[in-house]
Design a protein around this motif. Structure first.
Motif, PDB file in Angstrom:
ATOM      1  N   ASN A 112       0.799  -1.236   0.000  1.00  0.00           N
ATOM      2  CA  ASN A 112       0.000   0.000   0.000  1.00  0.00           C
ATOM      3  C   ASN A 112       0.827   1.279   0.000  1.00  0.00           C
ATOM      4  N   ASP A 113       1.947   1.272  -0.735  1.00  0.00           N
ATOM      5  CA  ASP A 113       2.767   2.484  -0.798  1.00  0.00           C
ATOM      6  C   ASP A 113       2.501   3.329  -2.041  1.00  0.00           C
ATOM      7  N   GLY A 114       1.542   2.890  -2.882  1.00  0.00           N
ATOM      8  CA  GLY A 114       1.204   3.652  -4.072  1.00  0.00           C
ATOM      9  C   GLY A 114       2.056   3.331  -5.284  1.00  0.00           C
ATOM     10  N   ILE A 115       2.914   2.324  -5.158  1.00  0.00           N
ATOM     11  CA  ILE A 115       3.803   1.911  -6.246  1.00  0.00           C
ATOM     12  C   ILE A 115       3.783   0.382  -6.316  1.00  0.00           C
ATOM     13  N   ILE A 116       3.666  -0.153  -7.529  1.00  0.00           N
ATOM     14  CA  ILE A 116       3.762  -1.603  -7.716  1.00  0.00           C
ATOM     15  C   ILE A 116       5.173  -1.906  -8.197  1.00  0.00           C
ATOM     16  N   VAL A 117       5.924  -2.617  -7.384  1.00  0.00           N
ATOM     17  CA  VAL A 117       7.285  -3.000  -7.764  1.00  0.00           C
ATOM     18  C   VAL A 117       7.253  -4.389  -8.389  1.00  0.00           C
ATOM     19  N   LEU A 140       8.539  -5.363 -18.028  1.00  0.00           N
ATOM     20  CA  LEU A 140       7.219  -4.760 -18.186  1.00  0.00           C
ATOM     21  C   LEU A 140       7.181  -3.373 -17.532  1.00  0.00           C
ATOM     22  N   ILE A 141       7.748  -3.263 -16.356  1.00  0.00           N
ATOM     23  CA  ILE A 141       7.768  -1.969 -15.647  1.00  0.00           C
ATOM     24  C   ILE A 141       8.609  -0.962 -16.419  1.00  0.00           C
ATOM     25  N   ARG A 142       9.769  -1.392 -16.902  1.00  0.00           N
ATOM     26  CA  ARG A 142      10.619  -0.485 -17.710  1.00  0.00           C
ATOM     27  C   ARG A 142       9.864  -0.004 -18.941  1.00  0.00           C
ATOM     28  N   ASP A 143       9.199  -0.926 -19.640  1.00  0.00           N
ATOM     29  CA  ASP A 143       8.442  -0.561 -20.846  1.00  0.00           C
ATOM     30  C   ASP A 143       7.296   0.388 -20.518  1.00  0.00           C
ATOM     31  N   ALA A 144       6.610   0.120 -19.419  1.00  0.00           N
ATOM     32  CA  ALA A 144       5.445   0.933 -19.053  1.00  0.00           C
ATOM     33  C   ALA A 144       5.833   2.328 -18.605  1.00  0.00           C
ATOM     34  N   LEU A 154       5.548   0.853 -10.788  1.00  0.00           N
ATOM     35  CA  LEU A 154       4.428   1.430 -11.522  1.00  0.00           C
ATOM     36  C   LEU A 154       3.582   2.311 -10.612  1.00  0.00           C
ATOM     37  N   THR A 155       3.336   3.515 -11.037  1.00  0.00           N
ATOM     38  CA  THR A 155       2.366   4.358 -10.348  1.00  0.00           C
ATOM     39  C   THR A 155       0.969   3.946 -10.817  1.00  0.00           C
ATOM     40  N   PHE A 156      -0.059   4.514 -10.223  1.00  0.00           N
ATOM     41  CA  PHE A 156      -1.410   4.202 -10.671  1.00  0.00           C
ATOM     42  C   PHE A 156      -1.607   4.610 -12.130  1.00  0.00           C
ATOM     43  N   ASP A 157      -1.064   5.757 -12.523  1.00  0.00           N
ATOM     44  CA  ASP A 157      -1.195   6.202 -13.913  1.00  0.00           C
ATOM     45  C   ASP A 157      -0.510   5.236 -14.883  1.00  0.00           C
ATOM     46  N   ASP A 158       0.699   4.776 -14.517  1.00  0.00           N
ATOM     47  CA  ASP A 158       1.397   3.788 -15.343  1.00  0.00           C
ATOM     48  C   ASP A 158       0.576   2.509 -15.447  1.00  0.00           C
ATOM     49  N   PHE A 159       0.091   2.049 -14.309  1.00  0.00           N
ATOM     50  CA  PHE A 159      -0.694   0.815 -14.240  1.00  0.00           C
ATOM     51  C   PHE A 159      -1.952   0.920 -15.097  1.00  0.00           C
ATOM     52  N   SER A 160      -2.646   2.044 -14.997  1.00  0.00           N
ATOM     53  CA  SER A 160      -3.865   2.249 -15.781  1.00  0.00           C
ATOM     54  C   SER A 160      -3.572   2.179 -17.273  1.00  0.00           C
ATOM     55  N   ALA A 161      -2.485   2.822 -17.691  1.00  0.00           N
ATOM     56  CA  ALA A 161      -2.121   2.801 -19.101  1.00  0.00           C
ATOM     57  C   ALA A 161      -1.800   1.384 -19.566  1.00  0.00           C
ATOM     58  N   VAL A 162      -1.097   0.625 -18.733  1.00  0.00           N
ATOM     59  CA  VAL A 162      -0.758  -0.757 -19.065  1.00  0.00           C
ATOM     60  C   VAL A 162      -2.025  -1.599 -19.174  1.00  0.00           C
ATOM     61  N   MET A 163      -2.919  -1.452 -18.216  1.00  0.00           N
ATOM     62  CA  MET A 163      -4.127  -2.262 -18.208  1.00  0.00           C
ATOM     63  C   MET A 163      -5.033  -1.919 -19.391  1.00  0.00           C
ATOM     64  N   ARG A 164      -5.153  -0.678 -19.691  1.00  0.00           N
ATOM     65  CA  ARG A 164      -6.015  -0.266 -20.809  1.00  0.00           C
ATOM     66  C   ARG A 164      -5.445  -0.718 -22.155  1.00  0.00           C
TER      67      ARG A 164
END
Length: 170
Positions: A112-117, A140-144, A154-164
């Motif tokens: 719950n730190d706001g970043i997905i490692v 995947l994280i480097r690419d995103a 991954l921040t939430f914005d990065d994660f959202s872009a990856v998921m979409r």
């Protein structure tokens, strides 16, 4: 957090059972909709999962309901159920709401730190039956993030872009 993860695991197992039995989503929905209301409540979800040998907690069932309930009315209708059971991945949808993306992000963000490692990404995907190595997660994280250093996560914005874009679930 653990209950949400269990909810995702249960959905993956349900979908695998459905595929192995050759059932269609609409037929499964009819079997689960014991009350014949046109929607599934928590007790009907519980019964559905018991049929495949899973006794889920109320928290896990509520997590599944939150994942599936696109309309926000607190129950799962036949369209929402069919959407959930489609052959494509649970997260592979452009129709995923920001709230659902946030919930999914929180599932992966184990501390719950706001970043997905990379370690969190690997752990959760492996638990969901989607094997991913640590090196693959870092790539995947480097690419995103378009950064050379994958340790930033991954921040939430990065994660959202990856998921979409479906890059996480391919």
């Amino acid at each position: 957090h653990q209950q949400r993860l269990l909810g995702f695991q249960a959905l993956v197992m349900l979908r695998q059972a459905v595929r192995s039995l050759g059932l269609q989503a609409d037929r499964l929905f009819e079997l689960a909709d014991i009350s014949r209301t046109g929607w599934l409540d928590i007790s009907e979800l519980r019964g559905l999962f018991k049929k495949i040998g899973m006794n889920l907690s109320d928290d896990a069932l509520h997590a599944i309901n939150e994942i599936a309930d696109v309309s926000g009315d607190g129950r799962i209708n036949d369209w929402e159920f069919a959407r959930l059971m489609r052959a494509d991945d649970l997260a592979k949808t452009k129709a995923m709401t920001d709230k659902q993306l946030r919930q999914l992000f929180q599932l992966f963000d184990e501390n719950n730190d706001g970043i997905i490692v990379a370690e969190e990404l690997t752990h959760v995907l492996n638990m969901l039956g989607r094997p991913l190595t640590l090196d693959q997660a870092k790539t995947l994280i480097r690419d995103a993030t378009q950064k050379k250093d994958a340790t930033a996560g991954l921040t939430f914005d990065d994660f959202s872009a990856v998921m979409r874009s479906n890059r996480l679930t391919k």
